[in-house]
Scaffold this active site. Structure first.
Site, PDB file in Angstrom:
ATOM      1  N   ALA A  79      45.795  33.951  39.766  1.00 54.78           N
ATOM      2  CA  ALA A  79      44.613  33.126  40.089  1.00 54.78           C
ATOM      3  C   ALA A  79      43.526  33.973  40.736  1.00 54.78           C
ATOM      4  CB  ALA A  79      45.015  31.988  41.020  1.00 54.78           C
ATOM      5  N   THR A 121      43.100  44.668  38.691  1.00 57.16           N
ATOM      6  CA  THR A 121      42.230  45.197  37.640  1.00 57.16           C
ATOM      7  C   THR A 121      41.929  46.674  37.854  1.00 57.16           C
ATOM      8  OG1 THR A 121      39.953  45.035  36.810  1.00 57.16           O
ATOM      9  CG2 THR A 121      40.302  44.322  39.046  1.00 57.16           C
ATOM     10  N   ASP A 122      41.588  47.351  36.763  1.00 57.89           N
ATOM     11  CA  ASP A 122      41.162  48.759  36.874  1.00 57.89           C
ATOM     12  C   ASP A 122      39.805  48.885  37.561  1.00 57.89           C
ATOM     13  OD1 ASP A 122      39.588  47.749  34.796  1.00 57.89           O
ATOM     14  OD2 ASP A 122      40.207  49.245  33.315  1.00 57.89           O
ATOM     15  N   GLU A 123      39.085  47.764  37.690  1.00 59.26           N
ATOM     16  CA  GLU A 123      37.744  47.838  38.286  1.00 59.26           C
ATOM     17  C   GLU A 123      37.770  48.228  39.753  1.00 59.26           C
ATOM     18  OE1 GLU A 123      35.029  44.731  37.489  1.00 59.26           O
ATOM     19  OE2 GLU A 123      35.824  44.357  35.497  1.00 59.26           O
ATOM     20  N   TYR A 148      32.985  40.905  42.640  1.00 63.51           N
ATOM     21  CA  TYR A 148      34.293  40.615  42.026  1.00 63.51           C
ATOM     22  C   TYR A 148      35.280  41.737  42.309  1.00 63.51           C
ATOM     23  CZ  TYR A 148      37.945  40.821  38.499  1.00 63.51           C
ATOM     24  OH  TYR A 148      39.163  40.956  37.886  1.00 63.51           O
ATOM     25  N   LYS A 152      38.816  41.936  44.581  1.00 66.40           N
ATOM     26  CA  LYS A 152      40.120  42.284  43.995  1.00 66.40           C
ATOM     27  C   LYS A 152      40.704  43.496  44.747  1.00 66.40           C
ATOM     28  CE  LYS A 152      42.061  40.750  41.026  1.00 66.40           C
ATOM     29  NZ  LYS A 152      43.023  39.608  40.952  1.00 66.40           N
ATOM     30  N   ALA A 272      23.427  44.090  36.914  1.00 62.68           N
ATOM     31  CA  ALA A 272      23.184  44.892  38.117  1.00 62.68           C
ATOM     32  C   ALA A 272      24.459  45.661  38.468  1.00 62.68           C
ATOM     33  CB  ALA A 272      22.800  43.975  39.280  1.00 62.68           C
TER      34      ALA A 272
HETATM   35  P1  NAD Z   1      40.366  33.361  34.252  1.00 64.18           P
HETATM   36  O1  NAD Z   1      39.078  33.204  34.973  1.00 64.18           O
HETATM   37  O2  NAD Z   1      40.435  33.110  32.801  1.00 64.18           O
HETATM   38  O3  NAD Z   1      41.483  32.441  34.935  1.00 64.18           O
HETATM   39  C1  NAD Z   1      41.599  32.301  36.317  1.00 64.18           C
HETATM   40  C2  NAD Z   1      42.434  31.057  36.606  1.00 64.18           C
HETATM   41  O4  NAD Z   1      42.593  30.937  38.028  1.00 64.18           O
HETATM   42  C3  NAD Z   1      41.788  29.756  36.109  1.00 64.18           C
HETATM   43  O5  NAD Z   1      42.732  28.960  35.450  1.00 64.18           O
HETATM   44  C4  NAD Z   1      41.321  29.081  37.411  1.00 64.18           C
HETATM   45  O6  NAD Z   1      41.327  27.660  37.332  1.00 64.18           O
HETATM   46  C5  NAD Z   1      42.351  29.597  38.392  1.00 64.18           C
HETATM   47  N1  NAD Z   1      41.850  29.561  39.773  1.00 64.18           N
HETATM   48  C6  NAD Z   1      40.660  30.045  40.223  1.00 64.18           C
HETATM   49  N2  NAD Z   1      40.555  29.817  41.546  1.00 64.18           N
HETATM   50  C7  NAD Z   1      41.703  29.202  41.929  1.00 64.18           C
HETATM   51  C8  NAD Z   1      42.188  28.728  43.174  1.00 64.18           C
HETATM   52  N3  NAD Z   1      41.462  28.840  44.299  1.00 64.18           N
HETATM   53  N4  NAD Z   1      43.404  28.147  43.216  1.00 64.18           N
HETATM   54  C9  NAD Z   1      44.151  28.013  42.086  1.00 64.18           C
HETATM   55  N5  NAD Z   1      43.740  28.439  40.877  1.00 64.18           N
HETATM   56  C10 NAD Z   1      42.525  29.033  40.809  1.00 64.18           C
HETATM   57  O7  NAD Z   1      40.851  34.854  34.597  1.00 64.18           O
HETATM   58  P2  NAD Z   1      41.680  35.883  33.728  1.00 64.18           P
HETATM   59  O8  NAD Z   1      40.753  36.691  32.922  1.00 64.18           O
HETATM   60  O9  NAD Z   1      42.804  35.182  33.094  1.00 64.18           O
HETATM   61  O10 NAD Z   1      42.238  36.832  34.894  1.00 64.18           O
HETATM   62  C11 NAD Z   1      43.489  36.546  35.518  1.00 64.18           C
HETATM   63  C12 NAD Z   1      43.809  37.645  36.518  1.00 64.18           C
HETATM   64  O11 NAD Z   1      43.880  38.903  35.861  1.00 64.18           O
HETATM   65  C13 NAD Z   1      42.762  37.808  37.620  1.00 64.18           C
HETATM   66  O12 NAD Z   1      43.440  38.091  38.832  1.00 64.18           O
HETATM   67  C14 NAD Z   1      41.942  39.001  37.175  1.00 64.18           C
HETATM   68  O13 NAD Z   1      41.390  39.674  38.272  1.00 64.18           O
HETATM   69  C15 NAD Z   1      43.010  39.832  36.491  1.00 64.18           C
HETATM   70  N6  NAD Z   1      42.548  40.756  35.450  1.00 64.18           N
HETATM   71  C16 NAD Z   1      41.774  40.291  34.425  1.00 64.18           C
HETATM   72  C17 NAD Z   1      41.406  41.159  33.397  1.00 64.18           C
HETATM   73  C18 NAD Z   1      40.587  40.683  32.213  1.00 64.18           C
HETATM   74  O14 NAD Z   1      40.244  41.496  31.355  1.00 64.18           O
HETATM   75  N7  NAD Z   1      40.262  39.405  32.097  1.00 64.18           N
HETATM   76  C19 NAD Z   1      41.823  42.502  33.441  1.00 64.18           C
HETATM   77  C20 NAD Z   1      42.607  42.943  34.514  1.00 64.18           C
HETATM   78  C21 NAD Z   1      42.972  42.049  35.504  1.00 64.18           C
HETATM   79  O1  TDX Z   2      27.131  39.239  26.733  1.00 69.52           O
HETATM   80  C1  TDX Z   2      27.619  40.270  27.212  1.00 69.52           C
HETATM   81  N1  TDX Z   2      27.136  41.476  26.803  1.00 69.52           N
HETATM   82  C2  TDX Z   2      27.626  42.663  27.275  1.00 69.52           C
HETATM   83  O2  TDX Z   2      27.148  43.736  26.878  1.00 69.52           O
HETATM   84  C3  TDX Z   2      28.705  40.242  28.162  1.00 69.52           C
HETATM   85  C4  TDX Z   2      29.260  38.928  28.631  1.00 69.52           C
HETATM   86  C5  TDX Z   2      29.194  41.444  28.609  1.00 69.52           C
HETATM   87  N2  TDX Z   2      28.670  42.617  28.196  1.00 69.52           N
HETATM   88  C6  TDX Z   2      29.279  43.888  28.640  1.00 69.52           C
HETATM   89  C7  TDX Z   2      29.542  44.034  30.109  1.00 69.52           C
HETATM   90  C8  TDX Z   2      30.770  44.922  30.129  1.00 69.52           C
HETATM   91  O3  TDX Z   2      30.374  46.285  29.979  1.00 69.52           O
HETATM   92  O4  TDX Z   2      30.577  43.929  28.022  1.00 69.52           O
HETATM   93  C9  TDX Z   2      31.536  44.528  28.881  1.00 69.52           C
HETATM   94  C10 TDX Z   2      32.656  43.535  29.146  1.00 69.52           C
HETATM   95  O5  TDX Z   2      32.120  42.482  29.932  1.00 69.52           O
HETATM   96  P1  TDX Z   2      33.023  41.304  30.551  1.00 69.52           P
HETATM   97  O6  TDX Z   2      33.725  40.593  29.459  1.00 69.52           O
HETATM   98  O7  TDX Z   2      32.180  40.529  31.501  1.00 69.52           O
HETATM   99  O8  TDX Z   2      34.165  42.151  31.313  1.00 69.52           O
HETATM  100  P2  TDX Z   2      34.129  43.199  32.537  1.00 69.52           P
HETATM  101  O9  TDX Z   2      32.944  43.028  33.391  1.00 69.52           O
HETATM  102  O10 TDX Z   2      34.421  44.553  31.954  1.00 69.52           O
HETATM  103  O11 TDX Z   2      35.415  42.670  33.366  1.00 69.52           O
HETATM  104  C11 TDX Z   2      36.603  42.251  32.666  1.00 69.52           C
HETATM  105  O12 TDX Z   2      37.594  43.249  32.715  1.00 69.52           O
HETATM  106  C12 TDX Z   2      38.158  43.546  33.962  1.00 69.52           C
HETATM  107  C13 TDX Z   2      37.150  40.961  33.273  1.00 69.52           C
HETATM  108  O13 TDX Z   2      36.143  39.959  33.232  1.00 69.52           O
HETATM  109  C14 TDX Z   2      37.615  41.185  34.683  1.00 69.52           C
HETATM  110  O14 TDX Z   2      38.210  40.003  35.199  1.00 69.52           O
HETATM  111  C15 TDX Z   2      38.640  42.296  34.669  1.00 69.52           C
HETATM  112  O15 TDX Z   2      39.012  42.622  35.980  1.00 69.52           O
END
Ligand code: NAD
Ligand code: TDX
Length: 332
Positions: A79, A121-123, A148, A152, A272
């Protein structure tokens, strides 16, 4: 039979992890999810009622968390508020959920001596130059850029402190960018696929040169299960599948899949503080825990993902207009 508590299990990665776990283990799964804008109830439709339960609640709510953790053998904590662009317009829920929520879970987990796996996350490592030969490893110093990623990073440090100070049985994984089914249309890949489906030109921030290291969400799930089973307590594992691509190239691949011209996109206002490049070295996970990604190539996984969004408009349609309206206000 292990009882898993999965926080954020109605979101993108959490829900894919729940399906993967139900398919590949005999674990019982309880999801705790607040069902924020990022969740979609339909995502969890059809899961077996004898092995799966959804509790709608907030990870910052100590009473709910206490009760659920007391009944669990392990917590897998997904979450979070997860979208960088949202963290720039309002960081408040990021601090609350990512920091206070993680703290609330850690306190309950230590009281009940429950195994804890923290998803990150790698971020947290900041970014790399495009031509840097190095990639992130478990020993790269933390240097987050956005609200963000800084929340994390803070949550990771809380987990490390709870291991050292209180002996919490925890592991951490930092994964690269995930793609696959059930990802919200605010994120880059689903946004561009659904834009093309809607006859809107894909939008690239800046010049589109930023690089992300893509991994299919099922490979993330298999890695997390591996760490839960075989990871060393107190350790961090980086998860990645050698999937570096520039944003421009990803958009070109999507356009090509729809038979469109490779230049059929718009360059829009940059994010930004936009991180330039992420790249994961997952040697430790592969050599010590013998994990391997199953998706052979990003192109193969992307093609499946495009098909999924084509076939599941009913799942994403309700979120599309509001998401695009938000981006339009930001000139993106
Ligand atoms: P997402 O935004 O799709 O899902 C997040 C979920 O958490 C949602 O279902 C939301 O309802 C729930 N949530 C938010 N706040 C909450 C709270 N206070 N209590 C209970 N539930 C809550 O996110 P995601 O992309 O599935 O990411 C999941 C995890 O993986 C995160 O911790 C994110 O940092 C990490 N992560 C994501 C990526 C990526 O590429 N998306 C990469 C590496 C790590
Ligand atoms: O419309 C767009 N155009 C664009 O160029 C959007 C939405 C994004 N971008 C760029 C920004 C990033 O360089 O694409 C790349 C990916 O963007 P996002 O999908 O917002 O991902 P990012 O910011 O890289 O973060 C994602 O990966 C690490 C997840 O959202 C995070 O939760 C995770 O930790």
């Amino acid at each position: 039979m292990r009882k898993l508590l999965v926080t954020g299990g109605a979101g993108f990665i959490g829900s894919n992890f729940v399906r993967y776990t139900l398919d590949h283990t005999d674990d019982q799964v309880t999801v705790l999810d607040k069902l924020t804008y990022a969740a979609n109830r339909a995502t969890l439709d059809g899961l077996p009622a004898d092995r799966f339960k959804l509790v709608v609640g907030d990870i910052c709510d100590a009473d709910t968390v206490e009760q659920l953790i007391a009944e669990s053998d392990a917590v897998v904590h997904f979450a979070a508020e997860s979208h960088n662009d949202n963290s720039l317009s309002d960081p408040t829920p990021f601090v609350q959920t990512n920091l206070v929520g993680t703290f609330t879970l850690l306190e309950a987990a230590r009281r009940h001596n429950v195994r804890f796996h923290h998803i990150s996350t790698d971020e947290v490592y900041g970014d790399l130059a495009l031509d840097d030969p190095e990639r992130f490893t478990e020993s790269t110093p933390y240097n987050p850029s956005s609200p963000y990623s800084s929340t994390k990073a803070g949550s990771d440090l809380l987990v490390r402190a709870w291991v050292r100070s209180f002996g919490l049985r925890a592991t951490i994984s930092n994964c690269s960018n995930n793609y696959g089914p059930y990802q919200h249309v605010e994120k880059f890949i689903p946004r561009q696929i659904t834009n093309v489906l809607d006859g809107i030109r894909p939008r690239l921030y800046g010049q589109g040169l930023n690089v992300r290291d893509w991994i299919h969400v099922d490979d993330h799930s298999s890695a997390v299960l591996t760490i839960l089973d075989k990871g060393e307590i107190g350790e961090t594992y980086l998860i990645g599948a050698d999937g570096e691509e520039s944003n421009k190239h990803v958009v070109e691949l999507i356009l090509d899949a729809f038979g469109k011209d490779a230049g059929d996109y718009d360059l829009v206002t940059d994010r930004a503080g936009h991180d330039l490049r992420y790249a994961i070295d997952s040697t430790r996970l592969r050599s010590e825990l013998e994990w391997q990604p199953r998706f052979g190539s990003f192109e193969q996984g992307l093609a499946q993902t495009i098909d999924w969004y084509r076939e599941h408009e009913d799942w994403w349609r309700a979120d599309k207009a509001d998401t695009e309206a938000k981006y339009a206000k930001a000139g993106q």
